[in-house]
Design a protein around this motif. Structure first.
Motif, mmCIF file in Angstrom:
data_model
loop_
_atom_site.group_PDB
_atom_site.id
_atom_site.type_symbol
_atom_site.label_atom_id
_atom_site.label_comp_id
_atom_site.label_asym_id
_atom_site.label_seq_id
_atom_site.Cartn_x
_atom_site.Cartn_y
_atom_site.Cartn_z
ATOM 1 N N ARG A 72 0.836 -1.206 0.000
ATOM 2 C CA ARG A 72 0.000 0.000 0.000
ATOM 3 C C ARG A 72 0.872 1.257 0.000
ATOM 4 O O ARG A 72 0.644 2.198 -0.772
ATOM 5 N N GLN A 103 -4.711 4.299 3.922
ATOM 6 C CA GLN A 103 -5.590 3.187 4.287
ATOM 7 C C GLN A 103 -7.007 3.458 3.808
ATOM 8 O O GLN A 103 -7.695 2.551 3.345
ATOM 9 N N GLY A 121 -9.094 1.181 1.226
ATOM 10 C CA GLY A 121 -10.406 0.707 1.653
ATOM 11 C C GLY A 121 -11.479 1.011 0.616
ATOM 12 O O GLY A 121 -12.339 0.165 0.332
ATOM 13 N N ILE A 156 -8.851 -2.001 6.933
ATOM 14 C CA ILE A 156 -7.504 -2.024 6.351
ATOM 15 C C ILE A 156 -6.474 -1.935 7.474
ATOM 16 O O ILE A 156 -5.480 -2.657 7.484
ATOM 17 N N VAL A 162 -7.806 -7.153 -1.662
ATOM 18 C CA VAL A 162 -6.813 -6.140 -1.289
ATOM 19 C C VAL A 162 -5.609 -6.218 -2.235
ATOM 20 O O VAL A 162 -5.169 -5.201 -2.780
#
Length: 108
Positions: free
Chosen positions: A47, A54, A58, A68, A86
Motif C-alpha cells: 500500500r 488506508q 479501503g 484495512i 486487497v
C-alpha cells in the motif's frame, strides 16, 4: 569463582523449547499467527509503495479504513476473499502454496 558456560540455542531449538515442538497445537498456532502478521506487513508495504492511504485502499476494496488498519496489523481475522481483493486493488500478484501429503500444489 565458578565457571559458568552458556549454551547457545538455534532459533529452531528455542522455538521447540519455548513455544512447542513442530506439529503441536501451540506451535501450529504460533506459526499461523506469524504468517498472518507477515501477510499484514506485506499489505502495508505494498500500500505504501503505491502511495495509498488506508482510506484510499479501503475505497478500492469496498471496506472501511478501520478494516484495512486491522488487516495491516494482523490478517488474522480477514477472509481469504478480502485478502485477495486487497492484493488485486494493489495490483499485486498473489501465489498460494498448498502441500498435500508432501506434494506441493501452487495456485496463482
Amino acid at each position: 569463582m565458578a565457571n559458568t558456560e552458556m549454551k547457545s540455542l538455534s532459533l529452531s531449538e528455542m522455538k521447540d523449547k519455548y513455544i512447542g515442538k513442530p506439529d503441536t497445537e501451540e506451535r501450529e498456532k504460533y506459526e499461523y499467527e506469524l504468517r498472518m502478521d507477515i501477510l499484514g506487513r506485506m499489505i502495508k508495504t505494498a500500500r505504501q509503495e503505491r502511495n495509498l492511504t488506508q482510506e484510499q485502499l479501503g475505497e478500492l476494496v469496498g471496506v472501511k479504513k478501520s478494516q484495512i488498519s486491522k488487516l495491516e496489523s494482523s490478517a488474522n481475522s480477514a477472509t481469504i476473499e478480502t485478502i485477495i481483493r486487497v492484493f488485486k486493488a494493489l495490483k499485486a500478484e498473489i501465489n498460494f502454496n498448498v502441500t498435500i501429503e508432501k506434494q506441493n500444489l501452487q495456485l496463482s
